[in-house]
Design a protein around this motif. Structure first.
Motif, PDB file in Angstrom:
ATOM      1  N   TRP A 131      79.926  -6.563  -5.257  1.00  0.00           N
ATOM      2  CA  TRP A 131      81.318  -6.843  -5.703  1.00  0.00           C
ATOM      3  C   TRP A 131      82.115  -7.043  -4.224  1.00  0.00           C
ATOM      4  O   TRP A 131      82.814  -7.781  -4.249  1.00  0.00           O
ATOM      5  N   VAL A 132      81.805  -6.293  -3.431  1.00  0.00           N
ATOM      6  CA  VAL A 132      82.425  -6.500  -2.121  1.00  0.00           C
ATOM      7  C   VAL A 132      81.821  -7.753  -1.424  1.00  0.00           C
ATOM      8  O   VAL A 132      82.940  -8.364  -0.915  1.00  0.00           O
ATOM      9  N   LEU A 133      80.810  -8.019  -1.630  1.00  0.00           N
ATOM     10  CA  LEU A 133      80.360  -9.264  -0.896  1.00  0.00           C
ATOM     11  C   LEU A 133      80.793 -10.345  -1.521  1.00  0.00           C
ATOM     12  O   LEU A 133      81.287 -11.362  -1.010  1.00  0.00           O
ATOM     13  N   ALA A 134      80.879 -10.267  -2.936  1.00  0.00           N
ATOM     14  CA  ALA A 134      81.750 -11.519  -3.693  1.00  0.00           C
ATOM     15  C   ALA A 134      83.116 -11.612  -3.116  1.00  0.00           C
ATOM     16  O   ALA A 134      83.807 -12.488  -3.167  1.00  0.00           O
ATOM     17  N   GLY A 135      83.681 -10.416  -3.043  1.00  0.00           N
ATOM     18  CA  GLY A 135      85.092 -10.530  -2.692  1.00  0.00           C
ATOM     19  C   GLY A 135      85.319 -11.107  -1.288  1.00  0.00           C
ATOM     20  O   GLY A 135      86.353 -11.860  -1.110  1.00  0.00           O
ATOM     21  N   LEU A 136      84.339 -10.963  -0.348  1.00  0.00           N
ATOM     22  CA  LEU A 136      84.343 -11.249   0.954  1.00  0.00           C
ATOM     23  C   LEU A 136      84.225 -12.751   1.020  1.00  0.00           C
ATOM     24  O   LEU A 136      84.874 -13.749   1.551  1.00  0.00           O
ATOM     25  N   LEU A 137      83.384 -13.278   0.353  1.00  0.00           N
ATOM     26  CA  LEU A 137      82.848 -14.463   0.126  1.00  0.00           C
ATOM     27  C   LEU A 137      84.102 -15.349  -0.616  1.00  0.00           C
ATOM     28  O   LEU A 137      84.244 -16.521  -0.251  1.00  0.00           O
ATOM     29  N   LEU A 138      84.903 -14.840  -1.421  1.00  0.00           N
ATOM     30  CA  LEU A 138      86.006 -15.461  -2.070  1.00  0.00           C
ATOM     31  C   LEU A 138      86.908 -15.731  -1.275  1.00  0.00           C
ATOM     32  O   LEU A 138      87.809 -16.597  -1.257  1.00  0.00           O
ATOM     33  N   VAL A 139      87.333 -14.573  -0.496  1.00  0.00           N
ATOM     34  CA  VAL A 139      88.176 -14.506   0.626  1.00  0.00           C
ATOM     35  C   VAL A 139      87.888 -15.739   1.342  1.00  0.00           C
ATOM     36  O   VAL A 139      88.901 -16.539   2.072  1.00  0.00           O
ATOM     37  N   GLY A 140      86.593 -15.811   2.136  1.00  0.00           N
ATOM     38  CA  GLY A 140      86.235 -16.968   2.864  1.00  0.00           C
ATOM     39  C   GLY A 140      86.500 -18.259   2.151  1.00  0.00           C
ATOM     40  O   GLY A 140      86.762 -19.186   2.796  1.00  0.00           O
ATOM     41  N   GLU A 141      86.324 -18.376   0.972  1.00  0.00           N
ATOM     42  CA  GLU A 141      86.684 -19.676   0.306  1.00  0.00           C
ATOM     43  C   GLU A 141      88.123 -19.900   0.344  1.00  0.00           C
ATOM     44  O   GLU A 141      88.505 -21.257   0.441  1.00  0.00           O
ATOM     45  N   LEU A 142      88.839 -18.832   0.261  1.00  0.00           N
ATOM     46  CA  LEU A 142      90.369 -19.122   0.408  1.00  0.00           C
ATOM     47  C   LEU A 142      90.852 -19.811   1.871  1.00  0.00           C
ATOM     48  O   LEU A 142      91.645 -20.640   2.091  1.00  0.00           O
ATOM     49  N   LEU A 143      89.995 -19.511   2.510  1.00  0.00           N
ATOM     50  CA  LEU A 143      90.315 -19.551   4.155  1.00  0.00           C
ATOM     51  C   LEU A 143      89.879 -21.072   4.483  1.00  0.00           C
ATOM     52  O   LEU A 143      90.434 -21.964   5.370  1.00  0.00           O
ATOM     53  N   THR A 144      88.707 -21.513   3.944  1.00  0.00           N
ATOM     54  CA  THR A 144      88.137 -22.565   4.320  1.00  0.00           C
ATOM     55  C   THR A 144      88.399 -23.715   3.241  1.00  0.00           C
ATOM     56  O   THR A 144      88.539 -24.833   3.829  1.00  0.00           O
ATOM     57  N   GLY A 145      88.477 -23.370   1.852  1.00  0.00           N
ATOM     58  CA  GLY A 145      88.618 -24.613   0.928  1.00  0.00           C
ATOM     59  C   GLY A 145      87.372 -25.518   0.636  1.00  0.00           C
ATOM     60  O   GLY A 145      87.858 -26.838   0.435  1.00  0.00           O
ATOM     61  N   THR A 146      86.338 -25.034   1.126  1.00  0.00           N
ATOM     62  CA  THR A 146      85.268 -26.070   0.926  1.00  0.00           C
ATOM     63  C   THR A 146      84.267 -25.952  -0.214  1.00  0.00           C
ATOM     64  O   THR A 146      83.340 -26.866  -0.529  1.00  0.00           O
ATOM     65  N   PHE A 147      84.573 -25.276  -1.347  1.00  0.00           N
ATOM     66  CA  PHE A 147      83.820 -24.918  -2.475  1.00  0.00           C
ATOM     67  C   PHE A 147      82.251 -24.333  -2.084  1.00  0.00           C
ATOM     68  O   PHE A 147      81.683 -24.219  -3.177  1.00  0.00           O
ATOM     69  N   PHE A 148      82.129 -24.057  -1.050  1.00  0.00           N
ATOM     70  CA  PHE A 148      80.794 -23.809  -0.675  1.00  0.00           C
ATOM     71  C   PHE A 148      80.778 -22.351  -0.871  1.00  0.00           C
ATOM     72  O   PHE A 148      79.925 -21.601  -1.625  1.00  0.00           O
ATOM     73  N   PHE A 149      81.654 -21.442  -0.407  1.00  0.00           N
ATOM     74  CA  PHE A 149      81.710 -19.868  -0.494  1.00  0.00           C
ATOM     75  C   PHE A 149      82.080 -19.580  -2.068  1.00  0.00           C
ATOM     76  O   PHE A 149      81.695 -18.439  -2.387  1.00  0.00           O
ATOM     77  N   LEU A 150      82.694 -20.358  -2.732  1.00  0.00           N
ATOM     78  CA  LEU A 150      83.178 -20.243  -4.231  1.00  0.00           C
ATOM     79  C   LEU A 150      81.703 -19.687  -4.884  1.00  0.00           C
ATOM     80  O   LEU A 150      81.864 -18.773  -5.743  1.00  0.00           O
ATOM     81  N   TRP A 151      80.615 -20.676  -4.787  1.00  0.00           N
ATOM     82  CA  TRP A 151      79.827 -20.452  -5.626  1.00  0.00           C
ATOM     83  C   TRP A 151      78.723 -19.297  -5.143  1.00  0.00           C
ATOM     84  O   TRP A 151      78.164 -18.562  -5.923  1.00  0.00           O
TER      85      TRP A 151
END
Length: 79
Positions: A17-37
């Motif tokens: 869950w922590v990893l998911a949160g960090l990856l989703l925050v990374g998605e918000l910062l980049t907007g590439t749809f890569f970290f979302l998945w």
């Protein structure tokens, strides 16, 4: 190496869950749809770990398989 295995096993589902949160925050910062998945796969493994007690090796393998499947599926759908 045993220390890492013990630490991964001791964290349980919280690490996913922590990893998911960090990856989703990374998605918000980049907007590439890569970290979302990747975040979705980590969240799914966390939910699966909530109901199915498995070893960390199985969880990491499940995360890798889900990540690849979601990334490949998104590439097919978004094209």
């Amino acid at each position: 190496m045993d220390m890492l295995a013990d630490m991964a096993g001791a964290l349980g589902l919280w690490n996913w869950w922590v990893l998911a949160g960090l990856l989703l925050v990374g998605e918000l910062l980049t907007g590439t749809f890569f970290f979302l998945w990747l975040g979705a796969a980590a969240l799914a493994v966390g939910v699966i770990a909530l109901f199915w007690d498995s070893s960390w090796q199985i969880q990491v393998t499940l995360f890798a398989v889900l990540s690849l499947a979601l990334l490949a599926g998104s590439r097919l759908v978004l094209r």
